[in-house]
Design an enzyme around this catalytic site. Structure first.
Site, PDB file in Angstrom:
ATOM      1  N   LYS A 175       0.820  -1.216   0.000  1.00  0.00           N
ATOM      2  CA  LYS A 175       0.000   0.000   0.000  1.00  0.00           C
ATOM      3  C   LYS A 175       0.854   1.267   0.000  1.00  0.00           C
ATOM      4  O   LYS A 175       0.474   2.262  -0.601  1.00  0.00           O
ATOM      5  CB  LYS A 175      -0.947   0.010   1.202  1.00  0.00           C
ATOM      6  N   LYS A 231      -4.707  -9.868  -6.767  1.00  0.00           N
ATOM      7  CA  LYS A 231      -5.908 -10.077  -5.953  1.00  0.00           C
ATOM      8  C   LYS A 231      -7.065  -9.222  -6.470  1.00  0.00           C
ATOM      9  O   LYS A 231      -6.844  -8.080  -6.855  1.00  0.00           O
ATOM     10  CB  LYS A 231      -5.565  -9.677  -4.509  1.00  0.00           C
ATOM     11  N   LYS A 284     -11.105  -3.890  -4.188  1.00  0.00           N
ATOM     12  CA  LYS A 284     -11.951  -2.720  -4.435  1.00  0.00           C
ATOM     13  C   LYS A 284     -11.111  -1.508  -4.814  1.00  0.00           C
ATOM     14  O   LYS A 284     -11.637  -0.525  -5.324  1.00  0.00           O
ATOM     15  CB  LYS A 284     -12.854  -2.433  -3.225  1.00  0.00           C
TER      16      LYS A 284
END
Ligand code: TYM
Length: 346
Positions: free
Chosen positions: A124, A208, A211
């Site tokens: 991230k 993966k 969202k």
């Protein structure tokens, strides 16, 4: 409160389930198959707390109005999927400040080296680590606090949360050792259940389904209508071969593996059972079957979610009640924790 005896937490049931989900954008089929569906099943034989983790979402900037809306949407989606907010507890994280308080104590227990190893932080934060929020770095400590504020014992999650739960275990063990209180916090058990513990992107079988993926075509959202679901499955990446007849044939074919895994999970069957039905066939016909299964499964959920969202005030009331009930469980555990730490608190 001045009466220490009154602050002693009631004995925790031998199995208490906790799990959380971030209100950042739409929920995906990955969230559903990897986590939510198992949350629903666990309600039959355990006491469950399910939490929309709005404070976790703040580790990346969120528009305030969008965060509120996403919190209500996720709550509606969870209820539409079958979470029973009366029998169990459903709330948003910021309603119970005990999570934040316990997270601070855990900031002082967890080691820099432990957090440095977290792969999700690396993903991230990306290349711009220096510019990541400190909240993003200590995110797993808040996650441990979410669980241990209730002395929850079992945590149903998808594969991607496994490393965070190992950290929660390490925190519990170190806390219990440092303050010489064996069993003060339970060493939590991850529950990674079903065939679809890691649902992959429809555009890239090695990434993966998420969202936060910039491409909406990479995922199926719980808000997608039937035409959109059919379109996304029709356009899903495949390869030129027919489907394999057994799971060994998925070697080097991540997209085929992913689509058959989704098909099996939606039909509540094993991958080998699914392959007995669709193995050896062409992708075109299989995709039609997969779309039919996905639509049959997801449309009633989307419909119910939209119905619930017509009354947002009722969703807020329901979350608030959940927050009060959650607080009643965590308050005595936090009081015991302050006592153990040596904080003067009454
Ligand atoms: P989050 O919001 O990213 O995802 C919620 C749940 O969905 C699962 N999941 C998937 N499972 C299979 N395939 C996928 N593609 C997929 N994408 C998501 C996740 O594993 C998760 O179970 N840090 C957590 C939220 C959290 C939490 C907690 C979880 C906060 N506190 C305490 C458990 C206990 C997260 O970001 O999940």
């Amino acid at each position: 409160m001045t009466d220490t005896a009154a602050q002693t937490a009631a004995p925790t049931p031998s199995k208490r389930v906790f799990s959380g989900i971030q209100p950042t954008g739409n929920l995906t089929l990955g969230n559903y198959l990897g986590a939510i569906r198992n949350w629903v099943t666990l309600q039959d034989n355990s006491e469950c707390l399910y939490c929309v983790v709005d404070m976790h979402a703040l580790t990346l900037f969120q528009e305030p109005a969008a965060l509120k809306e996403a919190t209500r949407q996720v709550a509606a989606a969870l209820i539409a999927c079958g979470i029973d907010a009366e029998k169990h507890i459903l709330f948003n994280q910021s309603l119970n400040q005990d999570h934040a308080e316990l997270a601070w104590y855990f900031n002082c227990v967890a080691r820099m080296g432990w957090l440095n190893r977290m792969t999700q932080f690396k993903d991230k934060a990306g290349k711009n680590r220096e510019n990541a929020s400190t909240g993003l770095f200590v995110y797993p400590n808040l996650m441990a606090a979410d669980i241990l504020a209730y002395r929850a014992t079992h945590v149903p999650v998808g594969e991607d949360q496994k490393q965070h739960l190992e950290l929660a275990r390490d925190i519990a063990i170190k806390f219990n050792n440092d303050w010489e209180k064996p069993d003060f916090f339970p060493v939590v058990e991850p529950l990674i259940l079903g065939e679809a513990t890691r649902v992959m992107s429809l555009r890239d079988g090695s990434a993966k389904m998420s969202k936060s993926d910039p491409s909406d075509m990479s995922r199926i959202n719980l808000t997608d209508d039937t035409d959109m679901i059919a379109k996304k499955i029709r356009k899903a990446k495949t390869d030129p071969e027919d489907l394999p007849r057994d799971a060994d044939g998925f070697e080097g074919r991540p997209e085929a593996r992913n689509l058959v895994t989704i098909y099996a999970a939606l039909g509540n069957e094993s991958i080998s059972d699914a392959l007995r039905d669709v193995g050896g066939g062409q992708f075109g016909a299989f995709k039609q079957k997969l779309a039919d299964r996905a639509i049959a499964h997801l449309s009633p959920i989307t419909e119910e979610m939209n119905r619930l969202l017509e009354d947002r005030a009722e969703i807020d009331r329901l979350l608030f009640r959940g927050g009060e009930r959650a607080k009643a469980l965590s308050a005595p555990i936090l009081a015991e924790t302050r006592e153990v730490l040596g904080l003067v608190h009454h």
